[in-house]
Design a protein around this motif. Structure first.
Motif, PDB file in Angstrom:
ATOM      1  N   THR A  45      30.814 -42.883  32.711  1.00  0.00           N
ATOM      2  CA  THR A  45      29.698 -42.647  31.789  1.00  0.00           C
ATOM      3  C   THR A  45      28.630 -41.721  32.368  1.00  0.00           C
ATOM      4  OG1 THR A  45      28.726 -44.744  32.524  1.00  0.00           O
ATOM      5  CG2 THR A  45      29.864 -44.768  30.405  1.00  0.00           C
ATOM      6  N   GLN A  55      29.158 -49.874  37.291  1.00  0.00           N
ATOM      7  CA  GLN A  55      28.673 -49.118  36.142  1.00  0.00           C
ATOM      8  C   GLN A  55      29.782 -49.029  35.108  1.00  0.00           C
ATOM      9  OE1 GLN A  55      26.754 -45.383  37.122  1.00  0.00           O
ATOM     10  NE2 GLN A  55      26.988 -44.624  35.024  1.00  0.00           N
ATOM     11  N   VAL A  56      29.399 -49.134  33.845  1.00  0.00           N
ATOM     12  CA  VAL A  56      30.413 -49.103  32.798  1.00  0.00           C
ATOM     13  C   VAL A  56      31.088 -47.738  32.720  1.00  0.00           C
ATOM     14  CG1 VAL A  56      29.505 -50.930  31.320  1.00  0.00           C
ATOM     15  CG2 VAL A  56      28.628 -48.597  31.075  1.00  0.00           C
ATOM     16  N   SER A  57      32.333 -47.757  32.306  1.00  0.00           N
ATOM     17  CA  SER A  57      33.114 -46.544  32.120  1.00  0.00           C
ATOM     18  C   SER A  57      33.586 -46.472  30.681  1.00  0.00           C
ATOM     19  CB  SER A  57      34.343 -46.539  33.032  1.00  0.00           C
ATOM     20  OG  SER A  57      33.971 -46.652  34.378  1.00  0.00           O
ATOM     21  N   ILE A  58      33.772 -45.246  30.204  1.00  0.00           N
ATOM     22  CA  ILE A  58      34.333 -45.087  28.867  1.00  0.00           C
ATOM     23  C   ILE A  58      35.787 -45.564  28.893  1.00  0.00           C
ATOM     24  CG2 ILE A  58      34.926 -43.394  27.094  1.00  0.00           C
ATOM     25  CD1 ILE A  58      32.434 -41.808  28.414  1.00  0.00           C
ATOM     26  N   MET A  59      36.503 -45.120  29.911  1.00  0.00           N
ATOM     27  CA  MET A  59      37.822 -45.687  30.183  1.00  0.00           C
ATOM     28  C   MET A  59      37.970 -45.774  31.697  1.00  0.00           C
ATOM     29  SD  MET A  59      40.361 -43.793  27.429  1.00  0.00           S
ATOM     30  CE  MET A  59      39.471 -42.328  26.858  1.00  0.00           C
ATOM     31  N   ALA A  60      38.497 -46.880  32.164  1.00  0.00           N
ATOM     32  CA  ALA A  60      38.808 -47.041  33.588  1.00  0.00           C
ATOM     33  C   ALA A  60      40.038 -47.917  33.633  1.00  0.00           C
ATOM     34  CB  ALA A  60      37.637 -47.667  34.340  1.00  0.00           C
ATOM     35  N   SER A  80      42.064 -46.814  13.886  1.00  0.00           N
ATOM     36  CA  SER A  80      41.213 -45.709  14.330  1.00  0.00           C
ATOM     37  C   SER A  80      42.019 -44.451  14.626  1.00  0.00           C
ATOM     38  CB  SER A  80      40.392 -46.131  15.552  1.00  0.00           C
ATOM     39  OG  SER A  80      41.240 -46.541  16.592  1.00  0.00           O
ATOM     40  N   ARG A 115      41.011 -34.766  12.508  1.00  0.00           N
ATOM     41  CA  ARG A 115      41.570 -35.934  11.824  1.00  0.00           C
ATOM     42  C   ARG A 115      41.128 -35.875  10.389  1.00  0.00           C
ATOM     43  NH1 ARG A 115      39.811 -41.702  12.232  1.00  0.00           N
ATOM     44  NH2 ARG A 115      41.454 -42.769  11.097  1.00  0.00           N
ATOM     45  N   GLY A 151      25.738 -39.838  26.526  1.00  0.00           N
ATOM     46  CA  GLY A 151      25.094 -39.543  25.247  1.00  0.00           C
ATOM     47  C   GLY A 151      25.521 -40.526  24.166  1.00  0.00           C
ATOM     48  N   THR A 152      25.340 -40.102  22.938  1.00  0.00           N
ATOM     49  CA  THR A 152      25.735 -40.927  21.803  1.00  0.00           C
ATOM     50  C   THR A 152      27.116 -40.475  21.341  1.00  0.00           C
ATOM     51  OG1 THR A 152      23.434 -41.084  21.187  1.00  0.00           O
ATOM     52  CG2 THR A 152      25.025 -41.760  19.540  1.00  0.00           C
ATOM     53  N   PHE A 153      28.032 -41.399  21.316  1.00  0.00           N
ATOM     54  CA  PHE A 153      29.428 -41.066  21.060  1.00  0.00           C
ATOM     55  C   PHE A 153      29.864 -41.363  19.645  1.00  0.00           C
ATOM     56  CE2 PHE A 153      29.631 -41.237  25.579  1.00  0.00           C
ATOM     57  CZ  PHE A 153      30.672 -40.376  25.909  1.00  0.00           C
ATOM     58  N   THR A 154      30.833 -40.625  19.179  1.00  0.00           N
ATOM     59  CA  THR A 154      31.674 -41.122  18.104  1.00  0.00           C
ATOM     60  C   THR A 154      32.881 -41.746  18.807  1.00  0.00           C
ATOM     61  OG1 THR A 154      32.678 -38.943  18.004  1.00  0.00           O
ATOM     62  CG2 THR A 154      30.946 -39.412  16.397  1.00  0.00           C
ATOM     63  N   PRO A 155      33.646 -42.592  18.140  1.00  0.00           N
ATOM     64  CA  PRO A 155      34.759 -43.239  18.833  1.00  0.00           C
ATOM     65  C   PRO A 155      35.734 -42.222  19.448  1.00  0.00           C
ATOM     66  CG  PRO A 155      34.368 -44.288  16.729  1.00  0.00           C
ATOM     67  CD  PRO A 155      33.479 -43.089  16.765  1.00  0.00           C
ATOM     68  N   ILE A 156      36.225 -42.560  20.626  1.00  0.00           N
ATOM     69  CA  ILE A 156      37.255 -41.745  21.276  1.00  0.00           C
ATOM     70  C   ILE A 156      38.553 -42.511  21.132  1.00  0.00           C
ATOM     71  CG2 ILE A 156      38.034 -40.709  23.436  1.00  0.00           C
ATOM     72  CD1 ILE A 156      35.224 -40.808  24.453  1.00  0.00           C
TER      73      ILE A 156
END
Ligand code: FES
Ligand code: FE2
Lengths: 160, 443
Positions: A45, A55-60, A80, A115, A151-156
């Motif tokens: 992140t 620390q949080v990760s978007i993916m780990a 999704s 999409r 930042g502010t995300f849309t879903p990945i």
């Protein structure tokens, strides 16, 4: 650049292009196979993020978890990603060096995703830590530092 | 407010009927503006945790509905919530999300405001007429008339009067108590980063979904069946001790199981799910070494019985209407920020518990990633559905959503909450709807 390094650079570039091809061709199991058994896929992140625990990760994800992600990508009711987006992974600005018997490749990544009628773009710097495997490479760590990180995300919903 | 935006000839009582909300509550910008006026500029809105602003001058930027505000620690240790808009020409003052300041200086013409929001300095002030005085209170940043903290959770109200915070929170103080009490050292702090995720749908959709016990079997089928089929386990030494797979599988209760869950809904709009442990749907965590060390630390603080009660709290998704979700078990909160009628930002935070082993914090970090990351294999499907609901409603075909499931079984449940349902029910949605109706009608 000496010839040896040039050859390595060429081989790694071809490997990264092959990886992108697997992702865009939705061969996710083929992509998963590129990871070593102890391989890790990491989207932090923040750019200076040093570890995955504090620390949080978007993916780990280690290979087992990445395997779950790949399985779900093939599920007919993963909403999704229904319909699955068309993607282009563009890899460039590749640099390669060898460090303690491992190969470290840095590159820039742009992913275009479409999409239905909605385009999304992801961009970032990628570090692949690779190990020689047969006449190719295996991924020990793929780290994707997104410019969107923090930042502010849309879903990945797709692998980057 | 001078222009009452209420007079649009909207019959709120008719929009918000117990059996379901009129679709325009999700699609009509006029209703959204009215929500900002009547709910977000009046009710208690969660604005942050005290650990985010420890020292005088510390601030963090957040939102109360569409109003951007700064939560600021004052010199005397108290808290203020200030508008983040300069009183000269409205320029946004702070672009950073948090920091420490001695004053807030506008980037445009350098008007400077104190930590208390009062105007302190205007360059070239002699060129103003005599009627312009820096000490004029109306030139100060707008300051929320009521700011209160409940055990570190800070709420603000833009209305000078209204219900007291603890009355507004009602039984939800238990959820906050439980989260704080989980810290052997008696304190919790927001740590480990956060997530901000945007979805193309109305803000109400998030809380309406969170305690909807019917959707998981369908929306989360892809992650449930993937987790159940998988034979490999992640390496627990590395990054994940089964949290991700566990969370994915946990939505896989059968419809009969989901029916056994108790749903609790309050007149204030709050709700939570209970009865998971009681019905044997979740087993209390099998105790590994980390948990044992942690439990012992908690017992040293609270004694054996109270520690067991704290760890055994049988409540999930404590929704504090309108915008907060407290998940004490996962040391986690979510906050809903309406942006426009069809756009919402969701934030997720986790806590470090003072006196607990580091690994307990690592697990909280991991739970946050599994549940609120934009790449979450669970949450991304919820967000997708919110977008589809919004799209469907905007087509205008459906005049009213249907929230009648379990409506005849909404039973008054005594002093701890207004209603309880022990069958699959849209009671939480109706609680939110009733609170919405009350705030929206009140003049
Ligand atoms: S707009 Fe802020 S000083 Fe002019
Ligand atoms: Fe869900």
């Amino acid at each position: 650049m000496n010839l040896q390094l040039l050859t390595l650079h060429h081989a790694v570039s071809a490997f990264l292009a092959y990886e992108a091809e697997l992702l865009d061709g939705r061969d996710f199991h083929g992509w998963l196979d590129l990871f070593e058994e102890d391989g890790v896929y990491w989207v932090p992140t923040s750019r200076d993020q040093a570890d995955m625990k504090n620390q949080v990760s978007i993916m780990a994800e280690d290979k087992a978890l990445l395997g779950l992600r790949v399985e779900r990508l093939g599920h007919p009711h993963a909403y999704s990603i229904e319909p699955y987006p068309a993607t282009v992974h563009l890899v460039g600005n590749i640099t390669v060096r060898e460090e303690n018997g491992q190969i470290v490749a840095r590159s820039k990544l742009i992913v275009e995703e479409l999409r239905e009628d909605r385009p999304t773009r992801w961009g970032g710097s990628v570090t692949h830590t690779l190990r020689r495997r047969g006449d190719g490479f295996g991924i020990v760590l793929k780290r994707v530092d997104l410019i969107q990180a923090g930042g502010t995300f849309t879903p990945i919903s797709i692998p980057l | 407010m001078n222009d009452q935006p209420g007079n649009f000839n909207i019959d709120i009582a008719d929009v918000a009927r117990d059996e379901g909300m009129g679709a325009r509550a999700y699609t009509d910008p006029v209703i959204f503006d009215l929500e900002m006026e009547r709910i977000f500029r009046r009710a208690w809105i969660f604005v942050g945790h005290e650990s985010q602003v420890r020292k005088p001058g510390d601030f963090c930027r957040t939102r109360m509905g569409v109003d951007e505000v700064l939560l600021v620690r004052q010199q005397d240790g108290s808290l203020r919530v200030l508008s983040n808009a300069c009183t000269h020409r409205g320029t946004r003052l702070c672009a950073g999300s948090s920091g420490s300041a001695i004053s807030f200086v506008c980037p445009y013409h350098a008007w400077a405001f104190g930590l208390d929001g009062k105007l302190k300095f205007v360059p070239d002030v002699q060129s103003y007429p005599a009627s312009f005085t820096i000490s004029d209170p109306s030139l100060g940043l707008k300051s929320a008339p009521r700011v209160e903290s409940y055990r570190g959770f800070v709420f603000a109200s833009l209305a000078p009067d209204g219900p007291a915070l603890t009355d507004f929170l009602g039984p939800m103080t238990d959820a906050i108590d439980n989260l704080v009490d989980r810290a052997p050292g008696g304190e919790i702090e927001i740590a480990g980063g956060s997530f901000r995720v945007r979805y193309p749908g109305n803000w109400k959709l998030h809380h309406e979904n969170a305690n909807d016990t019917v959707h998981p079997s369908f929306v989360h089928e892809s992650s449930v069946s993937t987790a159940n089929k998988s034979k490999v386990d992640p390496d627990p030494r590395l990054i994940d001790r089964g949290q991700t797979k566990g969370m994915m599988a946990s939505n896989g209760l059968t419809p009969k199981d989901w029916n056994a869950i108790e749903l609790n809904g309050m007149a204030q709009g709050h709700s939570f799910m209970g009865g998971f442990y009681k019905a044997g749907l979740l087993s209390r965590q099998t105790e590994d070494e980390v948990m044992r060390t942690y439990r012992e630390a908690l017992e040293a603080t609270h004694g054996v019985q109270k520690a067991a009660d704290i760890l055994g709290m049988d409540r999930f998704n404590n929704l504090v209407w309108p915008t907060l979700n407290v998940n004490a078990q996962f040391h986690q909160i979510r906050v809903v920020h309406p942006v426009s009628v069809n756009e919402t930002i969701l934030e997720g935070y986790c806590f470090r518990l003072a006196g607990a082993p580091d690994e307990i914090f690592h697990r909280a970090v991991r739970f946050l990633g599994a549940l609120v990351s934009p790449a979450s294999m669970i949450f991304s499907d919820d967000l997708e559905i919110f977008g589809r609901v919004q799209r469907g409603l905007e087509s205008g075909v459906l005049p009213r959503l249907d929230s009648r499931r379990g409506i005849e079984k909404d039973a008054p449940a005594g002093e701890d909450c207004s209603y309880r349902s022990t069958t699959s029910s849209e009671l939480p949605i109706r609680s939110q709807l009733r609170a919405w109706r009350e705030w929206m009608i009140a003049q």
